[in-house]
Structure formats: C-alpha cells, structure tokens
Design a protein around this motif. Structure first.
Motif, short mmCIF file in Angstrom:
data_model
loop_
_atom_site.label_atom_id
_atom_site.label_comp_id
_atom_site.label_asym_id
_atom_site.label_seq_id
_atom_site.Cartn_x
_atom_site.Cartn_y
_atom_site.Cartn_z
N GLY A 157 4.68 14.05 9.53
CA GLY A 157 3.84 13.00 8.88
C GLY A 157 4.03 11.98 9.97
N ASN A 158 3.33 10.76 9.53
CA ASN A 158 3.49 9.28 10.38
C ASN A 158 3.93 8.29 9.73
OD1 ASN A 158 2.50 10.60 12.89
ND2 ASN A 158 0.41 10.72 11.64
N GLY A 159 4.62 8.44 8.73
CA GLY A 159 5.29 7.26 7.64
C GLY A 159 4.24 6.30 7.31
N ILE A 160 2.94 6.77 6.87
CA ILE A 160 2.08 6.04 6.52
C ILE A 160 1.40 6.27 4.71
CG2 ILE A 160 -0.64 5.34 6.52
CD1 ILE A 160 -0.30 5.89 9.76
N GLY A 161 1.81 7.54 4.46
CA GLY A 161 1.60 7.93 3.17
C GLY A 161 2.14 7.00 1.92
N LEU A 162 3.25 6.55 1.96
CA LEU A 162 3.84 5.66 1.00
C LEU A 162 3.17 4.23 1.03
CD1 LEU A 162 7.33 7.17 0.23
CD2 LEU A 162 5.32 7.39 -1.07
N ALA A 163 2.94 3.89 2.40
CA ALA A 163 2.40 2.63 2.65
C ALA A 163 0.99 2.60 1.87
CB ALA A 163 2.56 2.17 3.98
N LEU A 164 0.35 3.67 2.04
CA LEU A 164 -0.91 3.89 1.56
C LEU A 164 -1.01 4.05 0.04
CD1 LEU A 164 -4.02 4.17 1.99
CD2 LEU A 164 -3.57 6.67 2.29
N CYS A 165 0.13 4.55 -0.51
CA CYS A 165 0.10 4.23 -2.04
C CYS A 165 0.51 2.97 -2.84
CB CYS A 165 1.40 5.36 -2.52
SG CYS A 165 1.21 7.21 -2.00
N ARG A 166 1.40 2.37 -1.85
CA ARG A 166 1.33 0.95 -2.37
C ARG A 166 0.10 0.06 -2.43
NH1 ARG A 166 5.77 -2.94 0.21
NH2 ARG A 166 4.44 -2.66 1.98
N ARG A 167 -0.56 0.44 -1.18
CA ARG A 167 -1.76 -0.53 -1.29
C ARG A 167 -2.75 -0.32 -2.08
NH1 ARG A 167 -4.93 -1.47 4.63
NH2 ARG A 167 -6.69 -2.93 3.81
N ILE A 168 -3.04 1.14 -2.62
CA ILE A 168 -3.83 1.71 -3.54
C ILE A 168 -3.32 1.17 -5.00
CG2 ILE A 168 -4.57 3.77 -5.09
CD1 ILE A 168 -4.57 5.31 -2.25
#
Length: 546
Positions: A500-511
């Motif tokens: 992974g690249n450390g973007i998944g949870l940042a994307l979750c918060r944005r959603i």
C-alpha cells in the motif's frame, strides 16, 4: 484461444523459428509425426509468403479449447498485405496438406488460420497448456539470432512500461491546480506544467529578475530573489506570499521553492510551485476594518481553515509529483542504461529486469492511488438510497480470493439503507474490510454490524446518525497514531511488511466528509481494531455537498 508463443516474421531466421516451434508444440501435444509435419509445413508455406511479400507479419501459435473433448492447435498469421493474391500457389499447397485452413482479407488486414485437431484432448489439461507457455517463455535460445531477438522484445516491453509511467506522471502533474516549474541553479527553467503555461501570458524561460518582472508584482520581486539565493546557498526551502499578475489584476499566491535530490544524493534542480491563496487574503482584508462582519467571523475562519487544509493537500500532491513519483522513474531509467552494458545474460535476467518491473509497478500503483484520491468529488452527483447489505455482499465477492486464501471469517449483521453515493460508499467499506484482512498475522475475523449506541460519550446522536462498526482481530495500532492515521501517505509499517501507499484511510475520511459524517476508531497493538462510521439519516440537499 490460449496463446502459447508469438513470432514476428521478418527474415529467413524467423521462418526457421516458426517451423521448429510448430513442430515442438505439435510434439508436446502428442500429435503423430505425420500430422506434425503436415501442420508445420502448411504454416511454413504461409510464413514464407509473408516474409517474401508481406509487411508487419505476425505468427501466433496457441491452443483452442472448443470443449473438454475437443481441442486443437491453431496458427494465426496476420499481415497488412493481401497475401493470397500475392502467392496463390503457396496458399493452394498449404490448404491441400492442412485439412483446416481459413483465409480472409478485410479492412487492409489479412488473416490466415491453420488448425489441427489434437488426437487425445483429455490429456491436454489446463496445467499442461500452462506448462507449454512456460516452456517457450524460458526456452533456451535456439541460436544467437533468437537470443538477440528475445532481448529486443524484453527491452521493447520495458520501454513501453516506461512510456506509460511517464504519461501517467505528466497527466498527474498537469491536472493538479498548482502552478509548477522546475529550475536549476543557473536559473534556467527546465520544465513547467500546463497550469503554469496557461496562466502566464509569456513563457517562463529563466527564474531571474527580467522574467519574474513579467508576471510578479514589483514589490515582491526583491523578496523572491533574496529567498531564492538564500535557498541555493543553504540548500533549504523558501516560502513566501506574493502577488502574481492575471490579466490586469494581481492575485495572491504562496510561492514554495524546494530542493530536489538526484539519485546520488546531489541537488540538481529545484521545484517551484505557486498556490492560490487570494480568497484567504480577501477574507483577512475584509475583516480588518468591517465591524459589521464580526458576527460571522467564526464561520469565515472555519472556511479559511478548510482552505488552508486543502492547500496542504495540494502541497502534498506537489511533493509527490516532484519526489516520490520521480524516484522510481529515475530507477527505471538507470536500470535500462545499465542493462545495455557488458553484463552476462544471467545478470540481466535475474537482477536488473526484475528491479525495473518492481519500480514501474510501484510508480503505477502510487499514481493510480493519488489520482483516485484527487477525483473523489461530489460535483453534480445526486444522493440516493444505498442498501449497505448489497454493497457489502458485492465487496465480499471482490475480495473472495483474499478471503479464501487467508481462510478469513466474515460476519455481516443486518445493515441499514443510507443516503449517499453508491460508488464512494463501496470504496469506503472496501478499503476498511481489505485493511482488516491485510493487517493480520493470524486467521482474520471481521464483524460488520449496526448499532444505536455510540461507542463513547461523543456528541453524536443515534437519532440522527446510522452508526456502523467494522471490528477485526488484526495487529492493531497504538493510540498515539490516532491523529496521523487518516493523513495522506502515512504508513505505520515498512513497505516490505504490508503493501500500500498510505492513501486508503485518507480516502475513507474524505468520503465520510463528503457525506457529512464522521469516522474514528478504537485499537490496541495485538488486540485488533474497531472502526466506527457515522452517516446522517437525512440529507439537507438532494445533491451532495461540494
């Protein structure tokens, strides 16, 4: 048809390769010697015609599985020339010795298909067919010509990967709403993105007083030059607020100058980017002397803090564009140059080409994740009812291979129907369930449920929100990371431990923010994690908040 091997038909050596590989495939499929010869001869006749009179000829050999009891070897020769009209004798002869022969010429493309049934189709299993592919993939070269040809094919494939990576990098740099350029220590502008080119009326050729005066406010030029000289001398960053000309007006921007390291650790260029902060500046100027706006000052400050946060995200995008994305690109370029040096074929195959593939794959994944994050936008999208039970069922289907591989236990209790954007909610729950499976050193156990009781004494009201939990028995995390875990590009483990690249949870918060909800978690190292999702039961507007 399952493709086994391809051969470009350019010269007589390729004709020899075509004949030998036809014979070998027929032999490995258990075809009698007489049929091996007839099939290979028919293919050779058409291949000889392609080499003599054709153009851009390609031979593809494969296995066609009609049904379990009916399989055949197939040779397909394509060309942009009407081969049959050029060599009718060859085609007549090939059709006589092969019982299954087809030819067509349409839209400036000729296709010749020669097939031969396999006598014992039951013996040719899927594993056997895959072994044929592997055999020709790793087959020792038949001649020095064949060895050179194979290496050329590998280099062409690597070159195509590099071109694809470069195109994705350019696309990312050009779609970011930041004005970006790269300069060297001699003040020469090496590169600009499309946003900067379209913003300026004149091309930016050098980062000096003469060129800066074309678009920077006269009062800011001296400060920029002093900061630029200081940054060059100290190898440090430079940050300032300046005004840039747009038409007849000057717009406030933040200018940042960041040193860019080369592969050997030396500084060979500098990244310069300009971020529009004109809205924030106008708010500050308006509030200075206008006492009538004091009542709404807190709302404006809140809006300003959101703008600052967005600018921080844009800076992170610029950093990725200048560093993380360039690092694997540079590695690919260095590996390609080294691959042409005087090294043994074993070294080329076992060392450099594998590393090039890994670097290109890492870059492709990173660019894809960053673009996915930047495209999470609700503009003109309409909220609708989304049945989370159906959403989770589809997600488990997508993750079925991982679930089966890890023997994971998944329990989904009845979930509500919510208002939202189906695609974004699917991405939200997919990321959280996938993390629960990935960050686990034992047999994963994941429970997804809905409740009316908040997990803490928060101000969240269960009357107004759907409360959904995703609990796992994974590796967990320390509470000290609660503020960092939802930031862009934040990783708590080394890349070789978990992907992974450390973007998944940042994307979750944005959603979640797009849906006016909240997300938090409870976790302890070694004891698993519970993510809590709060989604409003009602929406103010039919269209999503932008």
């Amino acid at each position: 048809m399952k493709e086994i091997v391809q051969i470009n038909l350019d010269n007589e050596m390729d004709l020899i390769l075509a004949h030998k590989r036809c014979m070998k495939i027929a032999e490995m499929c258990g075809m009698p010697s007489s049929f091996q010869t007839r099939f290979s001869t028919a293919v050779s006749e058409i291949a000889r015609s392609s080499i003599a009179k054709g153009k851009d000829s390609l031979l593809v050999l494969g296995i066609n599985i009609i049904k379990s009891t009916q399989k055949e070897i197939v040779a397909i020769i394509t060309d942009i020339v009407d081969l049959k009209s050029c060599s009718p004798e060859a085609f007549n002869y090939a059709s006589r010795i092969s019982g299954n022969f087809e030819y067509s010429y349409f839209d400036n493309k000729s296709t010749t298909t020669i097939s031969q049934p396999i006598a014992s189709p039951g013996l040719l299993s899927e594993a056997k067919i895959n072994s044929l592919v592997d055999y020709f993939k790793f087959e020792p070269p038949l001649s020095p010509y064949d060895e050179i040809r194979k290496k050329n094919i590998e280099l062409i494939a690597l070159s195509e990967k590099l071109t694809e990576s470069e195109n994705k990098y350019k696309q990312l740099a050009n779609t970011i709403p930041i004005l970006i350029c790269v300069i060297n220590e001699r003040n020469n502008v090496l590169l600009t993105n499309e946003s900067l080119e379209s913003y300026l009326e004149l091309p930016l050729l050098a980062f000096d007083r003469k060129n800066l005066s074309n678009f920077v406010h006269p009062e800011n030029i001296e400060g920029i030059l002093e900061g630029w000289n200081r940054a060059k001398s100290n190898r440090s960053d430079f940050l300032a607020e300046i005004r840039i000309k747009k038409g007849t007006e000057y717009i406030w921007h933040v200018i940042s100058i960041i040193p860019n390291k080369a592969e050997d650790g030396k500084f060979n260029s500098w990244l310069v980017y300009f971020v529009d902060i004109n809205a924030q500046k106008m708010i500050v100027e308006t509030l200075k002397d206008n006492t009538e706006l004091k009542a709404i000052q807190r709302e404006l400050e809140s809006a300003n803090s959101k703008l600052v946060f967005k600018n921080k995200e844009l800076e992170q995008f610029a950093y990725i564009a200048s560093h993380d994305l360039q690092e694997p690109l540079r590695k690919i370029m260095i590996m390609l140059s080294r691959a042409g040096e005087h090294l043994s074929e074993h070294q080329k195959k076992e060392y450099y080409f594998d590393r090039i593939t890994l670097a290109a794959g890492r870059l492709s994944n990173l660019i894809t994740d960053v673009l996915n994050y930047s495209r999470v936008d609700n503009r003109n999208q309409v909220f609708s009812e989304v049945d989370l039970n159906e959403t989770l069922s589809e997600i488990l289907g997508d993750l079925s291979l991982v679930i089966e591989e890890k023997n994971a236990l998944i329990e989904i209790k009845p979930l509500p129907t919510v208002f939202g954007l189906d695609t974004q909610l699917r991405q939200l729950f997919y990321n959280l369930v996938n993390n629960a499976l990935k960050f686990n050193t034992s047999q994963p156990s994941v429970t997804i449920s809905s409740t009316n009781i908040p997990p803490d004494n928060s101000v969240i009201s269960p009357e107004n929100y759907h409360i959904i939990s995703i609990a796992d028995n994974g590796i967990g995390m320390d509470s000290q990371y609660s503020e960092r875990i939802f930031d862009m590009f934040q990783r708590l483990h080394e890349r070789d431990q978990y992907g992974g690249n450390g973007i998944g949870l940042a994307l979750c918060r944005r959603i979640i923010e797009n849906h006016n909800g909240r997300i938090n978690f409870i976790s302890k190292p070694g004891e698993g994690t519970v993510f809590w999702i709060y989604l409003p039961k009602e929406i103010v507007n039919k269209k999503a908040v932008q």
